[in-house]
Every structure is written in C-alpha cells, then in structure tokens.
Design an enzyme around this catalytic site. Structure first.
Site, PDB file in Angstrom:
ATOM      1  N   GLU A 154       0.869  -1.327  -0.008  1.00  0.00           N
ATOM      2  CA  GLU A 154      -0.107   0.002   0.051  1.00  0.00           C
ATOM      3  C   GLU A 154       1.005   1.165  -0.012  1.00  0.00           C
ATOM      4  O   GLU A 154       0.601   2.286  -0.641  1.00  0.00           O
ATOM      5  CB  GLU A 154      -0.976  -0.125   1.089  1.00  0.00           C
ATOM      6  N   ASP A 305      -4.325  -9.723  -8.590  1.00  0.00           N
ATOM      7  CA  ASP A 305      -4.433  -8.651  -9.765  1.00  0.00           C
ATOM      8  C   ASP A 305      -3.385  -7.768 -10.464  1.00  0.00           C
ATOM      9  O   ASP A 305      -3.103  -8.070 -11.749  1.00  0.00           O
ATOM     10  CB  ASP A 305      -5.648  -7.716  -9.313  1.00  0.00           C
ATOM     11  N   GLU A 425     -19.505  -5.696  -4.091  1.00  0.00           N
ATOM     12  CA  GLU A 425     -18.137  -6.050  -3.754  1.00  0.00           C
ATOM     13  C   GLU A 425     -17.733  -7.532  -4.283  1.00  0.00           C
ATOM     14  O   GLU A 425     -16.670  -7.681  -4.955  1.00  0.00           O
ATOM     15  CB  GLU A 425     -17.849  -5.921  -2.224  1.00  0.00           C
ATOM     16  N   GLU A 466     -12.597   0.123 -10.153  1.00  0.00           N
ATOM     17  CA  GLU A 466     -12.311  -0.923 -11.182  1.00  0.00           C
ATOM     18  C   GLU A 466     -13.117  -0.945 -12.426  1.00  0.00           C
ATOM     19  O   GLU A 466     -12.801  -0.943 -13.671  1.00  0.00           O
ATOM     20  CB  GLU A 466     -11.926  -2.124 -10.676  1.00  0.00           C
TER      21      GLU A 466
END
Length: 572
Positions: A154, A305, A425, A466
């Site tokens: 992060e 991802d 989600e 996304e």
C-alpha cells in the site's frame, strides 16, 4: 486498484545485497512460454518496439471529440468537494470520516488522502488544491514516524507512486498553472520519494529476496503482520500474494529514471522463479522464506490482480528494456491460460432493469483453487477487462481486445441490475456447462440468480474504481460513446448513493435504496486518486494523458512512456 489482500473468504535474515538501498522486485521472469499451436491469441501482428501499434482511438481522424466538458466539470466539482471536506475535517490525517467529520488512521498517519490525490488535482488543473497538497508533502510529510507497522504494498502504490508520478507530470509541464512550480518544490517531492524508498528497502531482506508483508520502520526490518492479521496464523512463515511481489516495477522504474540511479531499476528486475502448472497463471500465495507456493490459488482478483496488470504495462512503459519481451509474452500466456481455464459464461442470461436484453449470458472471470473452480468474482477483478483491451490493442491482437470488451460488459451488467445502479463487492453465479464450487443455496440467492443472472455475496460498494477504470480504457481505445454513457450513469449513481456531509461514503448495500442509512463512515484515498480521476479522463479532451504517452499504475498514477512524449496535458 491492485490489492495485496489474500484470498480468504468466510470462506537470521540474509544480509541486504550490497548497494541495494531500494526495492527488489520479483518481476524478472522465466524464459517466455510459447503459446499452444491452436491458441486463439497466437496470431497477433508481429510486434516492433520501434513502431508499436497505436493504443488510443484517433478521435480527430474520425472528426469527433472525446470531450464532454459539462460532465468533466461535474466530476471535477466532485473532486473539489472531496478535497475541501477533507481539508475542513481531517487535513493531514489519512482519511476523513465522510458522515461524522472525524478522521481515520489507516495508512500509518502520513496523510494518505492528501498524497494519493496529488496527481488527480494536478491532472484536473485544480491549482489551489494541488499547491496546498504539494506544500504539505514538501514541508510537513515525515516518514520517520509511522503509526503501526508499514504495509509496503500500500505504501508503494499510494505514497511512492503518487510522488514519483507527480514529478513526472511536473517535468512534462502537464498542467500550466498560473503560479509556476519552483525547482525547490519539484525537488522536494522527489527527495521525499527517495527517502521513502530507502525506508522500504529492509522489507526485502529475506532469504529469497521477496518482500515481507510488513516493515517496522522504527527497527528498520521486515516482519510478519501482527497476530490477528496474519492470513495463515498457524503457518510458521510469512506469506505474500503475487500482487505484493509484482506491483513495484512501474513506481521504481520511474524513480530510477528521475534520479538517474540504476539501482532502483536493477533491483526492480531481479530474477525469480515462478512455480506453475498452467502457463502464465501463477500459484499463490508464496512462502517468502522458501519461495514455494503455500497454496494453489490462481486468480485475477484480490491478492493476484496487479501482478498481471503490471506485466503488460511494464512492456508498454519500457519497450526497449532487455526483459520487455518476457513481460509481454508472459502476459499473453497468462491471457491464453485464463481464456482456457477461467473464462466461462453464466447459465442465466437475465435482462437489465430497463428491460434491455443481451444475446448471451455474461462472460465471468472465475478463479481456481486446489482443484476447485471458484465461480466468484469481485469488483477488484473488473480491472481485467480494461487491461485486456489495453494489451490487446497495443499488441495488435483484436481477439484479446474483444475478450476484454466482454469482461467490461459483464461488470457493466453487475451495475445495471442493482437498486443503486452500482456493482457489488462480490458476486457468484452458476457457470454454464461447468460445476462451480459455490451454489445458490438459499431462496434469496436463487431468486437473485434468476432476476440478476448472479447472486450477491457481499453487497457493499467501497468507492472502488475498477469498473470505471475499464470504461476509461474501453472508451479511449474504441471511441465508442456507449462507454461514456455507462461512466456517466455510474457517476450519477455514485452521487446519489455515496454523497455525504464530509465527502463521499461507502455504500453498505447496493440492493438497498440510497440514503444516509445505507452509508458507512469510511472513505479510502482511492476514491479521489482513482475513481474520480478515471471518470474525469473519460469526459475531458482525449489528448489529456493519452494512452500512447502515459501508463497508469494500479493506483491510477500516470508515468511517462519515454522522454519527449507526454507533453500534452491541460491548460488552465
């Protein structure tokens, strides 16, 4: 955005390499795998790095403009609102509590929202807001003091990436502000990026060189998560997913280019040996002490991802890199294996709420874990459609581009059938002609499956980008105005469901009517860094951050493809 979150549903360290003061990236790959002879993706046009296929649709050649100024201004106004409500209630903190006006420390107390949105205010030309963020970073941001252990994944994508990208944008004169940016300000941001990279370096002091899941900045060493946060608490070693190992290259390549110090680039391309059964699709997570996979999970979703995302983006960003062809071919083999093993249509072809019907049931992106086909997809995986369209267009492979467009449509369909007009989600479905691990085991799920074409297992919307990220790529690549319309519908739904007193809040349940009782008092920094940036770029002029000139990180921070390009930005 990419995520280092592991897939877990309710369902003496060796000495640092000499001179390696910065990140070691597990990204240099094995020899490229050849595609099967019957591959649907084998016959793409020969790729010439000196003359790559244009990515972005030529709007001017077709006599049309990509821009919709009124809608671009509406998105920009949402960013202003986001900034000023944060400034009012939580300046210098990681996040604002959008309902109560409180604050939350989620990213070590380094003003995550402020730093992460710097590139958004710059790209949008919000001069006053950007200059306030810039001054804070240069004069007040202090990486010597961290609240809690540091998550290197992060921290790299939100902090390091934001600062490196900001310098890249400033050097390209991307936005011409009325008040010129001084050399002191520009160099100050770069100095903070370099210092943060130094603080992150101990995270790679492991027997394999793979990064620890956490770093103790006080002691200057990598470590495991605290008890209670470990994904496999009974396992003796630290583990990380592919996304954590593979989402450093763009940020560190950019830093090496800005500083002229090759150590960033060299350490970002250290060799690592993947263990896999399906070409291109890697097992994870990995044991960082041995390098062996702890689990056999293959996915384009959470924890995996941005590993795949960065393969093709590394190739686009640096086509003359000696390993660039490996990155490209690795991505293509991953797409081929995905097409063969993970892409199947659902069994139910449900109409939209407006009554619009589709010729086929949605094409869903499955996962595979320890012999099970997991018929579940998350909002995070909706980046994949845009990524396939990007790579397919760059490589001159229309079959990959078409596959990506079908995934974009699937995520669109997850939006248009809900009460709020926003996708959930997580959702599951019944695969056509396949046995999935999950079944609609309640009357509620069975009813949803019939009405929606899937059933919802996690109904939240967490301000995620996304789906509109993929709309951005789809629109810039095809010029098809339907993607603009889909983006505008999404923005209107966000405004209705997420708008709160102090900004924008997460939505508790996308199947409930919008309202304050359907909001959670949380707002992650990627709302401003990614979601609003992508929406703005869908409606602004097409030469703003053109896809043949800029590559976007998993946190939507743009990096110039090469010197001499990326000069076109916006004028105030």
């Amino acid at each position: 955005m990419g995520t280092g979150r592991p897939f877990l549903r309710a369902s003496r360290p060796r000495q640092l390499l000499l001179g390696a003061t910065f990140l070691i990236f597990i990204f240099y790959l094995l020899l490229p795998h050849s595609l099967d002879s019957d591959s649907a993706f084998q016959s793409y046009s020969p790729y010439n790095p000196n003359s790559p296929h244009p990515i972005q649709f030529n709007f001017k050649e077709h006599g049309i403009s990509a821009a919709d100024p009124e809608k671009a201004d509406a998105v920009k106004e949402a960013m202003r609102e986001t900034f000023w409500r944060y400034k009012e209630a939580a300046w210098g903190m990681d996040e604002v509590r959008p309902i109560s006006g409180g604050n939350r420390t989620s990213r070590n107390g380094w003003a995550a929202t402020l730093v992460d949105t710097m590139t958004t205010t710059l790209v949008m030309g919000l001069e006053e807001e950007f200059l306030m963020e810039l001054d804070y970073v240069v004069d007040k941001l202090d990486f010597d003091h961290a609240v809690d252990l540091v998550d290197p994944f992060e921290t790299t994508i939100r902090y390091l990436g934001a600062m490196v990208s900001t310098v890249d944008l400033l050097d390209a004169n991307f936005t011409k502000f009325k008040k010129p940016i001084t050399k002191h300000q520009r160099d100050g941001v770069l100095a903070k990026a370099v210092y943060l990279a130094q603080k992150l370096a101990p995270g790679f002091d492991s027997p394999t060189g793979m990064i620890w899941p956490r770093i103790n900045f006080t002691e200057g060493k990598g470590c495991r998560e605290v008890e209670g946060e470990r994904p496999y608490p009974d396992y003796d070693h630290a583990t990380i997913g592919p996304a954590r190992a593979g989402s450093n290259w763009l940020e560190n390549y950019g830093l090496a280019r800005l500083t002229g110090d090759k150590v960033y680039y060299e350490n970002a391309t250290k060799a690592w040996r993947w263990i896999e059964e399906w070409p291109g699709l890697i097992d994870g997570p990995w044991d960082i002490m041995t390098g062996a996979p702890y689990d056999k999970h293959r996915s384009w979703g959470a924890g995996h991802d941005s590993y795949y995302e960065y393969l093709i983006k590394a190739h686009i960003l640096s086509p003359h890199d000696p390993h660039s062809a490996k990155y490209r071919d690795r991505w293509v083999t991953a797409v081929e294996s995905t097409h063969k093993h993970l892409l199947f249509r659902g069994a139910v072809n449900a109409p939209s709420r407006s009554g619009h019907s589709y010729p086929n049931a949605p094409l869903f992106l499955h996962q595979h874990r320890n012999g099970w086909l997991l018929n579940e997809m998350g909002h995070l995986a909706c980046f994949a459609g845009g990524n396939l369209m990007l790579g397919g267009r760059h490589l001159g492979n229309p079959s990959i581009t078409q596959l990506g467009s079908e995934l974009v449509e699937t995520c669109r369909r997850s939006y248009e059938v809900t009460t709020t007009g926003i996708g959930p989600e997580y959702f599951q479905w019944q695969p056509e002609h396949q046995d999935g691990a999950y079944t609609a085991d309640s009357e509620h799920f069975q009813r949803q499956n019939k009405e929606l074409g899937f059933w919802i297992t996690d109904a939240r919307w967490m301000l995620r980008p996304e789906t509109v990220e993929s709309y951005f790529y789809a629109y810039r690549i095809t010029g098809d105005k339907k993607y603009q319309q889909w983006a505008w519908e999404a923005f209107q739904a966000y405004q209705k469901a997420a708008k709160a007193k102090f900004g924008y809040a997460e939505v508790k349940d996308v199947m409930m009517e919008p309202g304050t009782n359907n909001q959670a008092d949380v707002a992650e920094s990627f709302w401003g860094a990614e979601t609003l940036k992508y929406l703005y770029l869908i409606f602004c002029e097409e030469d703003v951050a053109a896809l043949d000139e800029w590559v976007f990180s998993t946190e939507a921070h743009p990096f110039r493809i090469k010197e001499g390009k990326g000069k076109k930005g916006r004028k105030n």
